[in-house]
Design an enzyme around this catalytic site. Structure first.
Site, PDB file in Angstrom:
ATOM      1  N   HIS A 221       1.175  -1.292  -0.114  1.00  0.00           N
ATOM      2  CA  HIS A 221       0.147  -0.023  -0.062  1.00  0.00           C
ATOM      3  C   HIS A 221       0.847   1.323  -0.153  1.00  0.00           C
ATOM      4  CE1 HIS A 221      -3.358   2.516   1.648  1.00  0.00           C
ATOM      5  NE2 HIS A 221      -4.132   1.971   0.476  1.00  0.00           N
ATOM      6  N   ASP A 228      17.074  10.290  -8.286  1.00  0.00           N
ATOM      7  CA  ASP A 228      18.657  10.572  -8.052  1.00  0.00           C
ATOM      8  C   ASP A 228      18.972  10.311  -6.458  1.00  0.00           C
ATOM      9  OD1 ASP A 228      18.855  10.965 -10.751  1.00  0.00           O
ATOM     10  OD2 ASP A 228      18.473  13.308 -10.557  1.00  0.00           O
ATOM     11  N   LYS A 426      -3.781  10.804   4.958  1.00  0.00           N
ATOM     12  CA  LYS A 426      -3.538  10.092   6.015  1.00  0.00           C
ATOM     13  C   LYS A 426      -2.637  11.014   6.982  1.00  0.00           C
ATOM     14  CE  LYS A 426      -3.989   6.799   2.618  1.00  0.00           C
ATOM     15  NZ  LYS A 426      -5.105   6.423   2.445  1.00  0.00           N
ATOM     16  N   ASP A 431      -0.465  18.440  19.131  1.00  0.00           N
ATOM     17  CA  ASP A 431       0.216  19.755  19.675  1.00  0.00           C
ATOM     18  C   ASP A 431       0.555  20.523  19.027  1.00  0.00           C
ATOM     19  OD1 ASP A 431      -1.176  18.693  22.136  1.00  0.00           O
ATOM     20  OD2 ASP A 431       0.842  17.918  22.914  1.00  0.00           O
TER      21      ASP A 431
END
Length: 506
Positions: A221, A228, A426, A431
């Site tokens: 997945h 390079d 995702k 904080d």
């Protein structure tokens, strides 16, 4: 004859049930689901258990044998960093790295994830911008192009990128493309053979063989492009028109996240790619000996990696982190690892370290007990836990299962927002100090069955950039309310609850 066959199937079914009851080591919810399947689908349930349970194939013997060779490449550097953090943690300068030293140490110890520097970053949230940047960098490649994608479509964008790869291979650039055989199932094999004919190499990951489909459950997945050894693109986007909202078949208002990176972190991702490439040759028995395996990792890679090692303790951190570089860890996970859930563990550790906020974007939300509990504890502790999920979904069963989790967790103070379209990003920020972008969904398959990669960034400036992206997306969303879910027709809610029952297999 029929009676004999039924007796055999019944006997096998009893064996599978006994195995699940007494020898299965998965959590109770997963075991319960398999017991239901075996009970209601005798015969077929056993076949499904073999193919989808995650116990009957995690890699060939040769893959496991050779993994020690690849791990040994980075072992001296890992030992150096572990030793320094153990003996000199108090000497590390105050800041995000020091604040999140337990997370860094955990990633070092459990998933062998070096902490290195990322010199520059650029985050793309629009598919068109990402593909333009990607094609531009591919055109400028001089030495190597390595690509690894779950899905590679033969559409407008896919053909454009394939044309560039073939042309670059003809110019002498080393081009390697790995695509997942199941994710790219509807892309014709002859499309990838174009690259082989042009002088490059295209290879399927865990090719599904008729008669021996044990690899069906274990998919790559990861989404990664390396150019390079200097530039990397990684995140949620595969190669296809739908990711740029240009598909003629799917109209979901796709929203995703990809990060472009430079620095030593790119070299580490290149090492990970070469390991994946090598593993496929080991699985197909092309890699015959340990000596042969070493050829997959050229000397220049080893030389650059060794540059990370600094014997003087404080100098290690000065060399790794200049004033404007981002301390980074690349965490990978897969079913052939001893600890399958390294990325999930890192995400949970991030959540448990939160004092003020946890901001999460995910296309699917069917968490296991550990992840759910971490979010609940954070919320009960006064931490703002906010999660953006899609309003429009590509899989109805994932929507229904996710909605039941959402309905329950809203009662624990977790806030959910429905993005107007399909958010495939995702990303998580904690904080405003540490952020992660990667390929891992919040579901059982990503946590335990898929080969995944997440990048963890330890810098307030970068975390603030990711937090601003979250806030901007949140402004477009419809806040989810308990009334919305409770007002749904009882049969609709029953379907949600039924789908949730099978979430351990999703």
């Amino acid at each position: 004859m029929f009676g004999t066959i039924m007796s055999i199937l019944t006997g096998l079914n009893v064996i599978f049930i006994v195995f699940v009851l007494f020898f299965e080591r998965a959590e109770s919810s997963r075991r319960f689901v398999w017991l239901l399947i075996l009970f209601f689908l005798p015969g077929a349930g056993g076949i499904l258990y073999i193919l989808l349970s995650g116990h009957f194939f995690t890699g060939s013997h040769r893959m496991k044998q050779m993994s020690a060779v690849t791990k040994g490449i980075f072992e001296p550097v890992l030992n150096e960093q572990r030793s320094y953090i153990f003996w000199n943690s108090e000497r590390i300068s105050p800041g995000v790295v020091k604040d999140y030293l337990p997370l860094i140490r955990m990633n070092l110890n459990s998933s062998d994830s070096l902490i290195v520097s990322t010199d520059t970053t650029e985050v793309y949230t629009d598919g068109k911008d990402f593909f333009e940047a990607l094609c531009g960098e591919l055109e400028k490649a001089e030495k190597t192009i390595f690509m690894e994608y779950f899905i590679f479509h033969e559409d407008k964008i896919g053909k454009r990128i394939m044309d560039i790869l073939c042309r670059k291979a003809g110019e002498g650039v080393v081009v390697k493309l790995m695509y997942d055989d199941l994710g790219s199932l509807f892309t014709k094999t002859k499309f990838f053979r174009r690259l082989n004919a042009a002088g490059g190499q295209a290879r399927p990951f865990f090719q599904i063989r008729v008669g021996l489909p044990f690899t069906l459950n274990y998919r790559n997945h990861r989404k990664l492009t390396l150019i390079d050894g200097k530039i990397a693109f990684t995140g949620g986007m595969n190669i296809g028109d739908e990711y740029a909202n240009q598909s003629k078949k799917r109209h979901l208002n796709w929203r995703d996240t990809v990060v472009r990176m430079t620095g030593m972190s790119v070299l580490l991702m290149q090492g990970n790619f070469l390991m994946d490439w090598y593993f496929q040759d080991a699985w197909m028995d092309r890699a015959k000996t340990i000596e042969h395996a070493r050829k997959y990792f050229p000397g220049e890679l080893l030389g650059d990696v060794k540059e990370i090692i600094v014997n003087e303790g404080p100098a290690l951190w000065r060399k790794l982190f200049s004033s404007d570089a981002i301390p980074t860890q690349i965490v990978t996970a897969g079913p052939n690892d001893m600890r399958k859930a390294d990325i999930e563990n890192a995400l949970v550790k991030m959540i448990m370290s939160a004092h003020e906020s946890v901001y999460l974007q995910t296309p699917y939300f069917t968490p296991d007990d550990e992840f759910s509990m971490a979010l609940r504890i954070a919320s009960y502790s006064g931490v703002r836990v906010e999660i953006i999920i899609p309003r429009d979904w590509d899989k109805w069963y994932m929507r229904d299962a996710s909605y039941e989790f959402v309905r329950e967790m809203m009662g624990d103070g977790v806030k959910f927002y429905l993005y107007p379209g399909f958010i495939h990003s995702k990303m998580m920020v904690v904080d405003g100090k540490v952020a992660t972008i990667g390929t891992t969904n919040i579901d059982e398959r990503s946590f335990n069955l898929h080969y995944e990669q997440n990048v963890f960034f330890y810098q307030e400036a970068f975390a603030a950039k990711c937090e601003n992206i979250f806030v901007k997306d949140r402004g477009k969303c419809l806040p989810a309310s308990e009334e919305y879910f409770h007002s749904k027709f009882i049969l609709r809610r029953a379907v949600w609850s039924f789908c949730k029952l099978f979430s351990p297999l999703m």
